[in-house]
Design a protein around this motif. Structure first.
Motif, mmCIF file in Angstrom:
data_model
loop_
_atom_site.group_PDB
_atom_site.id
_atom_site.type_symbol
_atom_site.label_atom_id
_atom_site.label_comp_id
_atom_site.label_asym_id
_atom_site.label_seq_id
_atom_site.Cartn_x
_atom_site.Cartn_y
_atom_site.Cartn_z
ATOM 1 N N ILE A 225 -17.327 -62.977 -30.747
ATOM 2 C CA ILE A 225 -17.321 -62.346 -32.074
ATOM 3 C C ILE A 225 -15.892 -61.987 -32.480
ATOM 4 C CG2 ILE A 225 -18.050 -60.299 -33.367
ATOM 5 C CD1 ILE A 225 -20.552 -60.300 -31.433
ATOM 6 N N ILE A 226 -15.152 -61.402 -31.542
ATOM 7 C CA ILE A 226 -13.772 -61.006 -31.830
ATOM 8 C C ILE A 226 -12.927 -62.224 -32.171
ATOM 9 C CG2 ILE A 226 -11.680 -60.038 -30.784
ATOM 10 C CD1 ILE A 226 -13.609 -58.114 -29.249
ATOM 11 N N CYS B 296 -13.627 -63.391 -35.721
ATOM 12 C CA CYS B 296 -13.132 -62.510 -36.780
ATOM 13 C C CYS B 296 -11.609 -62.455 -36.857
ATOM 14 C CB CYS B 296 -13.665 -61.090 -36.567
ATOM 15 S SG CYS B 296 -15.447 -60.937 -36.761
ATOM 16 N N LYS C 283 -12.307 -56.078 -40.529
ATOM 17 C CA LYS C 283 -11.935 -55.079 -39.531
ATOM 18 C C LYS C 283 -12.904 -55.162 -38.346
ATOM 19 C CE LYS C 283 -8.674 -52.945 -41.942
ATOM 20 N NZ LYS C 283 -7.256 -52.960 -41.522
ATOM 21 N N VAL C 284 -12.388 -54.959 -37.134
ATOM 22 C CA VAL C 284 -13.229 -54.941 -35.944
ATOM 23 C C VAL C 284 -12.948 -53.673 -35.140
ATOM 24 C CG1 VAL C 284 -13.812 -56.079 -33.771
ATOM 25 C CG2 VAL C 284 -13.317 -57.460 -35.795
ATOM 26 N N LEU D 72 -21.639 -62.636 -40.637
ATOM 27 C CA LEU D 72 -20.491 -62.092 -39.911
ATOM 28 C C LEU D 72 -19.226 -62.140 -40.769
ATOM 29 C CD1 LEU D 72 -19.646 -61.262 -36.831
ATOM 30 C CD2 LEU D 72 -18.727 -63.569 -36.774
ATOM 31 N N LEU E 99 -14.101 -51.897 -31.574
ATOM 32 C CA LEU E 99 -14.805 -52.038 -30.296
ATOM 33 C C LEU E 99 -14.858 -50.687 -29.621
ATOM 34 C CD1 LEU E 99 -16.130 -53.565 -27.966
ATOM 35 C CD2 LEU E 99 -13.831 -54.142 -27.136
ATOM 36 N N LEU F 1 -16.591 -54.926 -42.090
ATOM 37 C CA LEU F 1 -16.209 -54.384 -40.790
ATOM 38 C C LEU F 1 -17.289 -54.710 -39.774
ATOM 39 C CD1 LEU F 1 -14.648 -50.933 -40.014
ATOM 40 C CD2 LEU F 1 -16.708 -51.630 -38.780
ATOM 41 N N ILE F 2 -16.869 -55.091 -38.557
ATOM 42 C CA ILE F 2 -17.778 -55.365 -37.451
ATOM 43 C C ILE F 2 -17.630 -54.246 -36.427
ATOM 44 C CG2 ILE F 2 -18.507 -57.014 -35.694
ATOM 45 C CD1 ILE F 2 -18.649 -58.072 -38.600
ATOM 46 N N ILE G 212 -8.346 -56.996 -31.866
ATOM 47 C CA ILE G 212 -9.188 -56.052 -32.600
ATOM 48 C C ILE G 212 -8.328 -55.042 -33.355
ATOM 49 C CG2 ILE G 212 -11.142 -56.286 -31.017
ATOM 50 C CD1 ILE G 212 -10.302 -53.687 -29.726
ATOM 51 N N ASP G 213 -8.936 -54.364 -34.310
ATOM 52 C CA ASP G 213 -8.200 -53.374 -35.095
ATOM 53 C C ASP G 213 -8.191 -52.007 -34.433
ATOM 54 O OD1 ASP G 213 -7.590 -54.779 -37.846
ATOM 55 O OD2 ASP G 213 -9.619 -55.371 -37.271
ATOM 56 N N LEU H 199 -18.738 -52.990 -32.652
ATOM 57 C CA LEU H 199 -19.225 -53.516 -31.378
ATOM 58 C C LEU H 199 -19.195 -52.453 -30.286
ATOM 59 C CD1 LEU H 199 -17.056 -56.771 -31.411
ATOM 60 C CD2 LEU H 199 -19.521 -56.681 -31.858
#
Length: 291
Positions: A148-149, A152, A158-159, A128, A161, A133-134, A177-178, A136
């Motif tokens: 998770i957020i 991070c 970067k996330v 992770l 959603l 970048l994640i 989140i981004d 979701l």
């Protein structure tokens, strides 16, 4: 470790194709039926992998034929599958999809997708925290998404959603989140607020609202921006949003501006609706050159 790490759902899509959608209590004769690989997480992972990025996946499937086939399909599309867990006594997720009248209606049974836990994420912490970048979606438990957020937040990760299916979101989560990528309907539910323009202004360069054949909306800090959709012959809209999100993640990882990234995502989404099936329609880089 990965350009993009997707943590999300893996489903078998049961696709019913018809000229018309049945009303309550009505039976209609359909035209075709297919069993196709799906799940928003898997769809978005394949969309990103086909566009050339190194993509990993964390998720769950049941110990059944659907699960085995879906893992193999991800692997065949160059998605790293070693972090997918096979669980007993819970079936692989399925989605019932009716494709009719140039649109689709979907019922999702989460099955093994709801076996994803915070402990499972913690065991894969190194993966992770070493991904760029994640990505979701809301087809896994919300407590896991929030975990998770939180993990991070404040790190150089970067996330994105994609809040689908839509649920009311905590403002604290939105702030961490981004990028948030709902459609119009999901946006109203996520914020409990029908004023899309006001929300875009409140979350500039973060809230990205897809508006079907009208394209995508966001606020750049000075004004609302509408990037129009590309005009194509629509065959099946299933997976268009997933193609958009996967392509958007790819463009962001490559360091493109938000405008350029959304233009790229719009192009991928447009190509995806010209074919039947969510994953079948995911374009490759060379496909985007013709639009």
């Amino acid at each position: 470790m990965f350009d993009i790490l997707v943590i999300g759902s893996i489903n078998a899509d049961l696709v019913f194709i018809s000229d018309i959608r049945p009303k309550a209590g009505e039976t209609v004769m359909g035209k075709d039926f297919k069993v196709l690989p799906g799940g928003k997480g898997a769809n978005q992972a394949i969309a990103a992998a086909r566009l050339g990025k190194k993509v990993g996946f964390i998720g769950c499937v049941g110990n059944d034929d659907n699960g085995k086939k879906l893992i193999e399909n991800l692997r065949g599309n160059n998605v790293e599958t070693q972090y997918i867990q096979i669980v007993d006594d819970v079936p692989t997720g399925v989605a019932n999809i009716v494709v009719a009248e140039e649109d689709n209606s979907i019922i999702v049974i989460p099955g093994a997708n709801y076996s994803i836990s915070k402990d499972m994420i913690d065991k894969n912490m190194d993966i992770l925290l070493n991904s760029k970048l994640i990505l979701l979606q809301n087809e896994i438990p919300m407590e896991v998404i929030e975990h998770i957020i939180d993990l991070c937040f404040g790190k150089d990760i970067k996330v994105i959603l994609n809040p689908a299916p839509a649920v009311k979101l905590k403002e604290s989560i939105v702030n961490k989140i981004d990028y948030l990528t709902p459609n119009e309907h999901e946006c109203k539910i996520a914020f409990g607020n029908p004023n899309t323009d006001g929300l875009l202004t409140k979350y500039p360069n973060k809230l990205i609202v897809t508006v079907g054949d009208k394209g995508v909306l966001y606020h750049d800090g000075n004004k609302k921006v509408n990037i129009p959709a590309f005009k194509v012959d629509v065959v099946d809209t299933t997976g268009a949003g997933d193609s958009f999100n996967g392509a958007f993640a790819v463009a962001i990882v490559e360091g493109n501006s938000l405008y350029e990234s959304l233009l790229f995502a719009n192009k991928a989404a447009a190509i995806s609706v010209t074919k039947i099936g969510a994953q079948e329609g995911m374009p490759y880089l060379e496909d985007l050159k013709g639009l």
